[in-house]
Every structure is written in C-alpha cells, then in structure tokens.
Design an enzyme around this catalytic site. Sequence first.
Site, mmCIF file in Angstrom:
data_model
loop_
_atom_site.group_PDB
_atom_site.id
_atom_site.type_symbol
_atom_site.label_atom_id
_atom_site.label_comp_id
_atom_site.label_asym_id
_atom_site.label_seq_id
_atom_site.Cartn_x
_atom_site.Cartn_y
_atom_site.Cartn_z
ATOM 1 C CB THR A 104 -0.938 0.031 1.220
ATOM 2 O OG1 THR A 104 -0.157 -0.062 2.417
ATOM 3 C CG2 THR A 104 -1.935 -1.117 1.165
ATOM 4 N N GLY A 105 2.152 1.164 0.239
ATOM 5 C CA GLY A 105 3.035 2.330 0.252
ATOM 6 C C GLY A 105 3.392 2.793 -1.147
ATOM 7 C CB VAL A 153 8.398 1.532 -2.603
ATOM 8 C CG1 VAL A 153 9.205 0.439 -3.300
ATOM 9 C CG2 VAL A 153 9.283 2.745 -2.351
ATOM 10 C CB SER A 162 0.369 -2.338 8.491
ATOM 11 O OG SER A 162 -0.777 -1.601 8.115
ATOM 12 C CB SER A 208 -3.707 -2.671 4.882
ATOM 13 O OG SER A 208 -3.423 -1.297 4.997
ATOM 14 C CG LEU A 226 7.832 -4.456 4.255
ATOM 15 C CD1 LEU A 226 8.397 -5.671 4.973
ATOM 16 C CD2 LEU A 226 6.439 -4.117 4.781
ATOM 17 C CB CYS A 258 16.499 6.644 -4.874
ATOM 18 S SG CYS A 258 16.295 7.771 -3.480
ATOM 19 C CG HIS A 294 16.480 11.598 -6.597
ATOM 20 N ND1 HIS A 294 15.284 12.175 -6.247
ATOM 21 C CD2 HIS A 294 16.713 10.613 -5.668
ATOM 22 C CE1 HIS A 294 14.805 11.569 -5.172
ATOM 23 N NE2 HIS A 294 15.652 10.620 -4.807
ATOM 24 C CG ASN A 302 12.691 9.640 -7.101
ATOM 25 O OD1 ASN A 302 12.368 10.352 -8.058
ATOM 26 N ND2 ASN A 302 11.939 9.543 -6.021
#
Length: 355
Positions: A13-14, A16, A38, A41, A85, A152, A247, A333
């Site tokens: 869900t993040g 990344v 987590s 979720s 994570l 990155c 970046h 990135n």
Amino acid sequence: MAPTKKVGILGATGTVGQRFILLLADHPVFTIHALGASSRSAGKSYEKAVKWKQARPIPDHIASMVVKPCVSAEFAECDVVFSGLDSDVAGDIEMEFLKANLVVFSNAKNYRREPTVPLIVPTVNTSHFDLIPHQRSVYGQSKGFLITNANCSTTGLVVPLKALQDAFGPLKAVMVHTQQAISGAGYPGVPSLDILDNIVPYISGEEEKMEWETAKILGGSDGKQFLPLQDTTVSATCTRVPVIDGHLESVSVKFANAAPSIEEVYQALDKYTSEAQALNCHSAPTKAILINRNEDRPQPRLDRELDKGQTVTVGRVRPCPVFDIKFVLLIHNTVLGAAGSSVLNAEVAVAKGLI
C-alpha cells in the site's frame, strides 16, 4: 510468453509498493500472487486499503485482491517476494521470509551493510549475485536468498561512475550534490509548508548512505566476501527540492590516472552496457546511460520517463577546475532508484537460473 513466476509484494500500500504493482501488473515473467501490508490493511481489498498516489489507476485485477499480513506462511507459494517495507519494520519481516526459504528483493536499507547480502544496482554490479551460494550456506537455505537494492540517489550516481571506472581506471575522488524529489520521502512525506517555495538542505542518513554504498557497489567480490573500494573517496551533499519525481545530481570526479578528454568521457558513457542488457531482461533499458548534450539538460520533468524510467540521463560533461571533470545526471527515483531496480534484479536472477 505467459507469466511463470508467482510474486508477492510486501508494503504493497506504500508508494514503493504501488510502483511495484504498476511495474508487475502486465509483466511477461512475473504475476502478482499476494499483497502484504500492515495489520491495519490486512483483510481488506487492495482498493479499500490503499491511498493510491500514482498517475495511472489501480489495475483492475489487483483492486479486488485481499491484502495479507506480512508473514511468510501467507507467501509460501511465491517464487519471488518484493519488499517495499519501511525500514522500521523491514528488518525482522525480511529475515523471517529469508529463514522460510523464500527469495526476497528488498528496497529497504536494513541489510545493505550485511557481509553476506549483495547490494545490487542492476545496470552496474550483477556479478555480485555470485555470493548467493555462500549466503545460502550461511543461512542454511536451499532456494531462498536476500538481495538489496541501493539508495535511490546512490543508484543514479554509480551507473556513470561504473562506466568511467571501466574505461579509465580507478576513481580517486567523487563529490556529488543531489537535488532530490519529494516522492523519495514516501507518503505523506515532506510537509507542504517545508518544501513549497523552498529547498531543504538535509535528508537524514542520505549522505552517509551515498558515501559507503558506492564503495560496496563499485568494488569486487571473491564469492565469499565483498571487496569494497579502498582508494576512492566520496563526498555527498543531499537536498530535497519541490519536484515530484526525478533526482538531479551534480557530480565532480578526479581520476587516479591521467584524466580523459571530455569527448572520451562522452564516448565511454555512451558505449557503456550492462549484463542486464546483454541478458535481454524485460525491464532493462535500451541504453544504461542516455547522453543529452543540450546545455540545459537533463531535467526531471523532461527526462525522467525515458527508457521506461530505467536509464540514467547524463549531460553537461565539462572540465572541473578543482577535480578533473564534472557532469549532471538524472535518475527516476521510484523506478530505477527503487522498485524498478528490484524488478530488474529479479529478472537477472531468473536469467541466471537462481530462481
């Protein structure tokens, strides 16, 4: 060719994790089999668990998938597990997955310094996969292993440095100043009142990571241990700027041997190829380094999406009155600098018969 490898995504869900989903949704080798996040979720459908922040919508076949807790038993059928994570939870979870004999490609920093864990930028040092048999012997694994990708900003730096090192020999000193996009801080990331109309001249831990990661990535190995560079000094200054993705890095290099001409540098960068390209991996860029000789390039908005976001764009190569040469580079990135590195690393591992 139909996908042949089942994959799981931790931290799905993040930001990344979301990038992993976009990169893998229609992959010719990997098919998304399990999503982990987590306890907040777990048990929800993905579309209800996630705050989606990507420019493209959630793939239809992913939206209804039920999110699982990040425990190895829930991912036992996966051939590959990608970890997006956060570092505050990644360490214990990734080790539990490794000890369960699973293959883990991690975007987190937790195991980058471990002497048995390769730190691989897929267009630079895939030779470090040679340490996998030794890692398996240390952890008693028959098929599982753990690979980390680099920070990155380090990833962007080491691609042209590798090309220069291969062409002209050892590098004596490197100085780099980064202007890093806000997506690198995740979500919710940097508060708007801190970044709008502003540049933040500090990113916690970033400068140290660039300085030591470069030595490990550009060094060698003997099959049982890494041999980091000893005679190359790297000095980094890292800043956060109000750009969403991409970046930009200003780099100065001093060579241990006689300095090449500017044209020789351009030619070495342009000709550089990696093993990931030679293996015809699906996500490998056509060119590991794209050259742009326009005096005002590269730029994040104009160049970050080139070659699927898996290339590093280099421009403004010129003499340096303090070192030997200086140039500007750009990396996407969240693609090559994050999830895209892990995906391409996994493709290389498949091509090498490690998975």
